[in-house]
Design a protein around this motif. Structure first.
Motif, PDB file in Angstrom:
ATOM      1  N   ASP A  81       0.824  -1.201   0.000  1.00 37.34           N
ATOM      2  CA  ASP A  81       0.000   0.000   0.000  1.00 37.34           C
ATOM      3  C   ASP A  81       0.865   1.261   0.000  1.00 37.34           C
ATOM      4  O   ASP A  81       1.928   1.296   0.644  1.00 37.34           O
TER       5      ASP A  81
ATOM      6  N   CYS B  13      -0.171   4.870   1.125  1.00 37.12           N
ATOM      7  CA  CYS B  13      -1.345   5.450   1.775  1.00 37.12           C
ATOM      8  C   CYS B  13      -1.518   6.942   1.518  1.00 37.12           C
ATOM      9  O   CYS B  13      -2.638   7.439   1.573  1.00 37.12           O
TER      10      CYS B  13
ATOM     11  N   HIS C  91       3.757  -2.330   3.045  1.00 31.24           N
ATOM     12  CA  HIS C  91       3.708  -0.918   2.640  1.00 31.24           C
ATOM     13  C   HIS C  91       4.904  -0.534   1.775  1.00 31.24           C
ATOM     14  O   HIS C  91       5.987  -1.046   1.972  1.00 31.24           O
TER      15      HIS C  91
ATOM     16  N   GLY D 160      -8.343   2.451   3.322  1.00 32.20           N
ATOM     17  CA  GLY D 160      -7.414   2.819   4.373  1.00 32.20           C
ATOM     18  C   GLY D 160      -7.712   1.963   5.592  1.00 32.20           C
ATOM     19  O   GLY D 160      -8.886   1.778   5.929  1.00 32.20           O
TER      20      GLY D 160
ATOM     21  N   HIS E 226      -6.383   2.375  -3.649  1.00 35.30           N
ATOM     22  CA  HIS E 226      -6.286   2.477  -2.195  1.00 35.30           C
ATOM     23  C   HIS E 226      -7.025   3.717  -1.688  1.00 35.30           C
ATOM     24  O   HIS E 226      -6.642   4.312  -0.686  1.00 35.30           O
TER      25      HIS E 226
ATOM     26  N   HIS F 165      -8.282   7.828   1.897  1.00 37.84           N
ATOM     27  CA  HIS F 165      -7.703   6.796   2.778  1.00 37.84           C
ATOM     28  C   HIS F 165      -8.547   6.576   4.029  1.00 37.84           C
ATOM     29  O   HIS F 165      -8.053   6.521   5.150  1.00 37.84           O
TER      30      HIS F 165
END
Ligand SMILES: [Zn+2]
Length: 214
Positions: free
Chosen positions: A20, A22, A179, A126, A75, A79
């Motif tokens: 991800d 973010c 991440h 998120g 994504h 978020h």
């Protein structure tokens, strides 16, 4: 959660790595070492990118989107945890109603569609939180909610050793969350240790679209 994907369909020793990005305050950085490692070992991955991250990293986004090793996924726009009742996850207040769920998914869906030339197939909110009604809205919008069964980096808080340890839980069909927006976290170094071991054990890495039929 109806329709949510937390494991790949049965068949083979396949694993999907998902990372991800973010965006937002403290979330707009780029873990170049992680991406360089994946490229060096030709390991495919699905990248869940937030609208705000794209706005801060337009040229990196273009370069990643042009690389067939990576699948770009949604994504979210702001978020937010995806809820029709404002429920919070990890102290982040969620969307409050169906309209906000729609905006959260469709805002970044439109941005990604414009940049990629086709809509993304997978969505992760998120915090990856999503209630039942919100999950149905994601499906109605034409995307599949992507959950996970292995949390590799604890929201990018893990040390390299902890990431390596978490990756011991990988099984055939695992969907791994990590991440790609915390270059000072342990994700890149942990993956650099764990992924070659999994390759040696005969695991094959795939993008979500490679394993999940449209
Ligand atoms: Zn995120």
């Amino acid at each position: 959660m109806p329709g949510a994907l937390s494991r790949l369909p049965a068949g083979g020793k396949t694993v999907a790595l998902t990372f991800d990005a973010c965006g937002g305050k403290g979330g707009n950085a780029y873990d170049e070492a992680l991406i360089a490692f994946l490229r060096r070992r030709s390991v495919p991955a699905t990248l869940f990118i937030n609208s705000r991250w794209i706005d801060e990293n337009p040229s990196v986004f273009k370069e990643l989107a042009a690389d067939p090793l990576f699948e770009m996924a949604n994504h979210g726009t702001r978020h937010l945890p995806l809820s029709v009742s404002g429920r919070s996850a990890y102290r982040i207040p969620g969307t409050r109603n169906a309209g906000e769920v729609f905006d959260e998914v469709s805002g970044n869906r439109a941005k990604l569609t414009g940049l990629l030339g086709h809509p993304p197939r997978f969505f992760r909110s998120g915090t990856a939180y999503c209630d039942d009604v919100a999950a149905r809205i994601v499906t109605d919008l034409g995307e599949r909610f992507a959950s996970f069964d292995v949390n590799s980096d604890g929201g990018a808080t893990f040390t390299p050793a902890q990431v390596h340890q978490a990756m011991q839980d990988v099984r055939p069909g695992s969907v791994v969350i990590g991440h790609m927006n915390h270059p000072h976290g342990g994700t890149a170094r942990g993956m650099s240790g764990a992924v070659p071991q999994l390759l040696d054990q005969g695991y094959e890495f795939v993008r979500l679209s490679d394993a999940v039929k449209a």
